[in-house]
Design a protein around this motif. Structure first.
Motif, PDB file in Angstrom:
ATOM      1  N   VAL A 287       0.838  -1.210   0.000  1.00  0.00           N
ATOM      2  CA  VAL A 287       0.000   0.000   0.000  1.00  0.00           C
ATOM      3  C   VAL A 287       0.865   1.249   0.000  1.00  0.00           C
ATOM      4  N   GLN A 288       1.968   1.224   0.762  1.00  0.00           N
ATOM      5  CA  GLN A 288       2.840   2.392   0.828  1.00  0.00           C
ATOM      6  C   GLN A 288       3.488   2.682  -0.524  1.00  0.00           C
ATOM      7  N   ALA A 289       3.760   1.614  -1.283  1.00  0.00           N
ATOM      8  CA  ALA A 289       4.410   1.800  -2.585  1.00  0.00           C
ATOM      9  C   ALA A 289       3.447   2.238  -3.671  1.00  0.00           C
ATOM     10  N   ASN A 290       2.147   2.273  -3.396  1.00  0.00           N
ATOM     11  CA  ASN A 290       1.142   2.673  -4.377  1.00  0.00           C
ATOM     12  C   ASN A 290       0.922   4.182  -4.296  1.00  0.00           C
ATOM     13  N   ASP A 291       1.420   4.913  -5.285  1.00  0.00           N
ATOM     14  CA  ASP A 291       1.312   6.379  -5.269  1.00  0.00           C
ATOM     15  C   ASP A 291      -0.083   6.882  -5.583  1.00  0.00           C
ATOM     16  N   SER A 292      -0.949   6.042  -6.154  1.00  0.00           N
ATOM     17  CA  SER A 292      -2.281   6.492  -6.552  1.00  0.00           C
ATOM     18  C   SER A 292      -3.266   6.558  -5.384  1.00  0.00           C
ATOM     19  N   ILE A 293      -2.844   6.126  -4.200  1.00  0.00           N
ATOM     20  CA  ILE A 293      -3.734   6.123  -3.030  1.00  0.00           C
ATOM     21  C   ILE A 293      -3.549   7.413  -2.242  1.00  0.00           C
ATOM     22  N   ASP A 294      -4.652   8.019  -1.875  1.00  0.00           N
ATOM     23  CA  ASP A 294      -4.632   9.251  -1.090  1.00  0.00           C
ATOM     24  C   ASP A 294      -4.112   8.980   0.317  1.00  0.00           C
ATOM     25  N   LYS A 295      -3.599  10.033   0.963  1.00  0.00           N
ATOM     26  CA  LYS A 295      -3.038   9.895   2.305  1.00  0.00           C
ATOM     27  C   LYS A 295      -4.083   9.433   3.308  1.00  0.00           C
TER      28      LYS A 295
END
Length: 527
Positions: A120-128
């Motif tokens: 999940v941390q490596a997925n840049d498309s996910i909002d904070k």
């Protein structure tokens, strides 16, 4: 008064300890005892693997957390009697097999949660905020189960504080983001979760509690354990007296090569009290040189000269063995097709294939000799790793060791040489780094040294002094590099300095994707 104050002062200081596994060995077993024990261990292994496959699914995520409730349910429904008849042992054996399986499954879910956090941390498309919601769901098993099954009854059993916090996190995101977060977590869980095993291997370990064994003799040189038959026990002579506590769980290991019993027990040991720590140290782990430190020193130099003969030997062994294994696989495949042979031609062909397979198996192409050679060689390498780590601690006196987190780093093998040599080199490199990391953490616990994992991306490709990208790599093991501003330097030492700096770097965290790390480092050069 002064003496009482001194006593109070000493007693107020906490005594730090760490876990250590001690071992004891029995003498060689006679054939009859060994055969009975082998049957007991195999039955225990079948039962444990049965529980492991039965309760490893999502529907039993919460059941395995409550081992006693699950055990009492099986006892109440008299399911345990079926296990006793099926596996031919006592009631207490299936209970401990269930406990082992529950412990393994709980560890599996904990490891899976850590793995999903990195994904999940490596997925840049996910909002904070969406990422924060997923982290919170992963932190509590009940909420994770609710996200996977949408079972509202689970939320009602949680405390008001947890329900309130979950509501606040869900309100911080849009309905579309909330739906995506739950859906994304479900897909990740099903993709990476443990899958049941179709086959089992011969089990070597069993758990015994303090009611299933006792030590005896004048110097406690004998141990008696429960067998699979009521009111019958096994008694073994030990190679040395037992000097530790007579209570607590034991792990019994059946060594089928030496035909003896190994006794493992986890004890608490005090940390080194006279150790004086005064520095913070960054280290870079490798194969040619085991450890390179930010102080400029290296430990375990020329480690690869011990591994090179092993690589050549194993590559030759694989080159000789694999054609025979391929031929045996083809014979078994053809025999399986003729399993229901009924015509005379098919029966004759089946006998011919069976005869060829028997001749091939008679050549002893098994793993026993190879495994014994592996164990001996790995023990020698592990001894050298321990020696290098102890020399590091004695010389450097670190209070903090900062190291790379290589859990999900792929090992790249050099393309020179044959394919078998590359396979062995890759396998040995992974084994060395895994053992090195494990022994480092063990000695850090023994000496009371703190350790921290950092992001390993591009630590050996940028100068620790000016931040410039290294232009070339050269040397016997590519250990030398050239900085456009600072000149020639050792890239392993440079990597260890970068690793130490990562411990306080607020931009590059442990879970920052490697592409973003490179962008941050290039931006620092430009500025």
């Amino acid at each position: 008064m002064g003496r009482e104050a001194t006593t109070m002062k000493r007693s107020s200081k906490p005594i730090k300890s760490y876990s250590k596994t001690i071992r004891a060995y029995s003498l060689k077993l006679d054939e009859e005892t060994y055969a009975k024990l082998d049957q007991l261990f195999v039955s225990y292994g079948k039962c444990r693997n049965m529980f492991l496959n039965q309760y490893c699914g999502i529907n039993h995520m919460l059941n395995v957390k409550q081992y006693f409730s699950l055990r009492n349910h099986l006892v109440k429904t008299k399911q345990g009697n079926i296990y006793v008849e099926k596996y031919h042992f006592l009631q207490k054996h299936w209970k401990y097999a269930l406990r082992d399986a529950c412990a393994n499954i709980n560890s599996m879910w904990s490891n899976l949660a850590n793995q999903l956090r990195k994904v999940v941390q490596a997925n840049d498309s996910i909002d904070k905020d969406e990422r924060h919601l997923i982290y919170y769901l992963l932190s509590i098993r009940e909420l994770w189960y609710y996200a996977l099954t949408n079972d509202q009854a689970v939320l009602l059993d949680l405390s008001q504080k947890l329900q309130k916090h979950l509501t606040e996190l869900e309100e911080a995101v849009t309905p579309k983001q909330r739906k995506h977060a739950y859906s994304y977590l479900r897909r990740l869980t099903r993709r990476y979760k443990y899958t049941p095993r179709k086959h089992y291997s011969l089990n070597k370990a069993m758990t015994y509690d303090e009611n299933m064994y006792h030590f005896q003799g004048d110097e406690l040189e004998q141990v008696t354990i429960s067998s699979g038959v009521s009111r019958k026990k096994f008694t073994f002579d030990l190679t040395s007296p037992w000097h530790y506590r007579l209570k607590g769980d034991l792990q019994l290991i059946l060594d089928r090569d030496k035909k003896r019993i190994e006794i493992h027990k986890v004890i608490k040991v005090r940390q080194k009290q006279d150790y004086q720590a005064d520095t913070k140290l960054g280290i870079d782990k490798g194969l040619a040189t085991l450890v390179s430190c930010s102080s400029g020193r290296e430990y375990g130099k020329d480690f690869s000269q011990f591994t090179r003969p092993k690589i050549e030997q194993e590559s030759q062994y694989l080159a000789r063995r694999n054609p025979y294994y391929g031929y045996r696989y083809q014979l078994k495949k053809k025999l399986n097709r003729l399993k229901n042979a009924n015509t005379p031609k098919q029966i004759i062909k089946k006998k011919q294939l069976a005869s060829q397979l028997n001749k091939l198996n008679a050549n002893n192409i098994g793993y026993k000799r190879k495994d014994k050679r592996h164990a001996s060689y790995h023990a020698c390498l592990e001894s050298k790793i321990n020696h290098a780590i102890k020399a590091l601690i004695v010389t450097e006196h670190p209070s903090l060791i900062v190291k790379e987190d290589l859990t999900f780093t792929k090992d790249k093998a050099n393309k020179t040489g044959n394919k078998y040599e590359r396979q062995v080199r890759r396998s040995l490199s992974s084994w060395t780094k895994g053992v090195l990391n494990e022994r480092l953490e063990y000695y850090c616990q023994q000496y009371g040294i703190d350790f921290k994992d950092v992001n390993p991306a591009y630590t050996s490709q940028y100068c620790p002094n000016c931040g410039q990208h290294f232009s070339v790599r050269f040397g016997k093991h590519n250990e030398k590099t050239l900085c456009p501003n600072c000149g020639e330097m050792d890239c392993n030492i440079a990597a260890s300095k970068n690793i130490l700096a990562r411990a306080t770097d607020k931009e590059i965290t442990l879970y920052t994707p490697y592409k973003k790390v490179k962008a941050i480092l290039d931006q620092r050069i430009a500025s």
